[in-house]
Design an enzyme around this catalytic site. Sequence first.
Site, short mmCIF file in Angstrom:
data_model
loop_
_atom_site.label_atom_id
_atom_site.label_comp_id
_atom_site.label_asym_id
_atom_site.label_seq_id
_atom_site.Cartn_x
_atom_site.Cartn_y
_atom_site.Cartn_z
N SER A 156 36.85 35.04 34.82
CA SER A 156 36.76 34.50 33.46
C SER A 156 35.55 33.58 33.34
CB SER A 156 38.03 33.72 33.12
OG SER A 156 39.14 34.58 33.22
N HIS A 169 42.49 41.30 35.93
CA HIS A 169 43.89 41.02 35.56
C HIS A 169 44.61 42.32 35.19
CE1 HIS A 169 41.87 37.13 34.25
NE2 HIS A 169 42.81 36.69 35.07
N ASN A 174 42.18 34.77 29.11
CA ASN A 174 40.81 35.30 29.07
C ASN A 174 40.71 36.50 30.02
OD1 ASN A 174 37.50 34.76 29.91
ND2 ASN A 174 38.15 35.01 27.81
#
Length: 287
Positions: free
Chosen positions: A188, A33, A28
Amino acid sequence: MYIAHTIADLRQHMAQFKHPAFVPTMGNLHAGHLALIKQAKPLGDVTVSSIFVNRLQFAPHEDFDSYPRTFNEDCEKLEAAGCNVLFAPTEKDLYPEPQTFKISPPAEVADILEGHFRPGFFVGVSTVVMKLFTCMFSEAEGKRTALFGKKDYQQLMVIQRMVQQFALPIDIVGGETQRADDGLALSSRNGYLSKEERAEAVQLSKALRELAQNYRADANNLAALETKAMQSLANRGWQPDYLTVRRRADLQPPHAGFSSGGQSSDPLVVLGAAKLGKTRLIDNLEF
Ligand code: PAF
């Protein structure tokens, strides 16, 4: 981007590289990230990520089942960010038998803050990270690097200490927290927030900033300042677990009285965790 689903496939593919730079994730993926993937690029001869929602780090009442799984979108984002290899094992691939050998980090780093409110969390994280490291780096010959976001500040510290104590030849690199325009740390779990909660969510980082400012002004009253910060979030409908000022080095409370203003001379970080509706958010700011 090469996608390996099994440990054997990953090891075979990784044998051609010497210096992997690795970003483990639970998928996700968001800009936080992807910033780590970009940060990883110059640090190795191959940029690798993993997507694995690790049951071991969720308590039975937590959101393992509902944790967002968005594999196809994640693959597109990883490719666009320049990731070369993705390790995406199933539970059967990574845990073919119950994982009864576990990494047990010491209480002084793992049973405070997040570990106090999520008992066993850092055992689950350390165990899977150790296992991912052995899968990812077993074929590497030179410098190995792994990157973790500073949003999970305590996680980063636990992993750094694990690597140090086990003498693992891996450089652990922290990545800065990425924030939405209003200042909310990307996570997330932000996807769980309703529209109203999303508008309110930035108050956590505001409360942390205010606590850091108040501590700078009056370092001798830290306990009262922390209580006040938690109370003001509670007054807005949050359920705070902790808002606290700690030393960056060991996440223990600062020693007051070192400088003329009564403030600690140690580099500090203010950390917080609080529930908004059903969503538990964490954040921190170094100061
Ligand atoms: O931060 C995360 O996403 C997870 O805790 C990690 C490090 C991938 C281990 O499951």
